[in-house]
Design an enzyme around this catalytic site. Structure first.
Site, PDB file in Angstrom:
ATOM      1  N   SER A 108       0.590  -0.954   0.100  1.00 21.88           N
ATOM      2  CA  SER A 108      -0.166   0.087  -0.117  1.00 21.88           C
ATOM      3  C   SER A 108       1.029   1.248  -0.062  1.00 21.88           C
ATOM      4  CB  SER A 108      -0.981  -0.118   1.900  1.00 21.88           C
ATOM      5  OG  SER A 108      -1.423   1.638   1.469  1.00 21.88           O
ATOM      6  N   TYR A 121      -4.676   6.795  -7.180  1.00 19.28           N
ATOM      7  CA  TYR A 121      -3.291   6.175  -6.290  1.00 19.28           C
ATOM      8  C   TYR A 121      -3.594   5.779  -4.726  1.00 19.28           C
ATOM      9  CZ  TYR A 121       1.461   4.690  -5.102  1.00 19.28           C
ATOM     10  OH  TYR A 121       2.308   4.137  -4.619  1.00 19.28           O
TER      11      TYR A 121
END
Length: 310
Positions: A155, A168
């Protein structure tokens, strides 16, 4: 730490993935290096980055093989896992660094820019984890392997929010939900699933306009090599029973990141015939200050992080 361990590292042609693959090999792992070789925006293909990582590992006496392909393709990731098992007999660990950027403010973003980033970051994790979990579940039901398997999703602190990266940020927040959910589903099959928040001066970071980059970041002080020890640890048996967690490393800062969860609650008795959950909008307004006392409710900047001295 990783002797007799087989690790797949996706996106290992450059940056964080490359440094992780090299360190895992240094620690004794057999490493399968995946990369499509696309540019930062996801365009093009190039076999050289993945091959170069493998060459550097083998030149140092390590064990590695290249596996070139697109992890968003479920048929490809199924083949990746099958070929790894055929070559090395097992898959103990998978880490996925593959990613692209298509930065744009939300009001300027195109559908294609949104879809491309979600596809690589979020579907890529699903594709790998879906097929890996099928393999691990089947193998566990056959032999109940004692050694845990590990999947590490990658992540980013962008999941908190970073202006200019709505696609994103959404994808990286989605990785957190996916890995936490699958940690619950796969525990019974002796599989642990975690998320990584790397902080490194990579080609992605360097693509951010200079005025938005923190001062003092260099390859020496914030290089991807400083992140690699954490995924190597999580791939090892030293990380047994660590699952459902999000952890970070970069420039010497090791972090444990909290889950998104309720900070505080006020309970109101709910009548059986209610349609409003026992609250009116006016009552919520009256209780808001008490509910959020001590918390910042204008959350447009990243939170501060307490430091624990080692």
């Amino acid at each position: 730490m990783l002797e007799d361990t087989v690790c797949i590292v996706a996106g290992a042609g450059r940056g964080l993935g490359k440094e992780t693959a090299k360190l895992m090999a240094d620690e004794g792992a057999s490493v399968v290096v995946n990369d499509l070789g696309a540019d930062l925006s996801g365009e093009g293909e190039d076999e050289q980055p993945a091959q170069q990582t493998v060459d550097e590992i083998t030149e140092e006496g390590g064990e590695a093989m290249v596996h070139y392909g697109d992890i968003t393709d479920l048929e490809y990731t199924d083949q990746l896992i099958a070929d790894t098992v055929e070559e090395y007999g097992a898959v103990h660990s998978i880490t996925n660094f593959a990613g692209i950027l298509r930065d744009r403010m939300i009001f300027n973003m195109t559908e294609e820019e949104w879809d491309a980033v979600i596809d690589v970051h979020l579907k890529g994790h699903f594709s790998l984890l879906r097929n890996a979990s099928q393999h691990w579940k089947a193998r566990y039901e056959e032999e109940e392997f004692e050694r845990q398997r590990s999947f590490l999703g990658v992540s980013s602190s962008a999941a908190i929010g970073w202006a200019g990266q709505p696609n994103y940020a959404a994808a990286k927040a989605g990785v957190l939900g996916l890995t936490r959910n699958c940690a619950q589903e796969l525990e019974r099959y002796n599989v642990r699933v975690n998320s990584l928040w790397p902080e490194a001066y990579t080609r992605m970071y360097k693509s951010i306009p200079e005025e938005y980059q923190p001062d003092g970041m260099t390859d020496e002080t914030h290089g991807p090599q400083l992140v690699a020890p954490l995924p190597a640890f999580l791939a090892s048996e030293e990380a047994t029973d660590i699952t459902g967690c999000t952890v970070g490393l970069g420039s010497g800062e090791l972090s444990f990141i909290s889950d998104p969860d309720r900070e505080r609650k006020i309970i109101k008795e709910v009548p059986a015939d209610t349609k409003t959950g026992g609250w009116t909008p006016e009552q919520i307004a009256d209780s808001w200050e008490n509910l959020t006392d001590g918390y910042e409710t204008k959350r447009t900047s990243k939170p501060s992080i307490p430091n624990v001295q080692n």
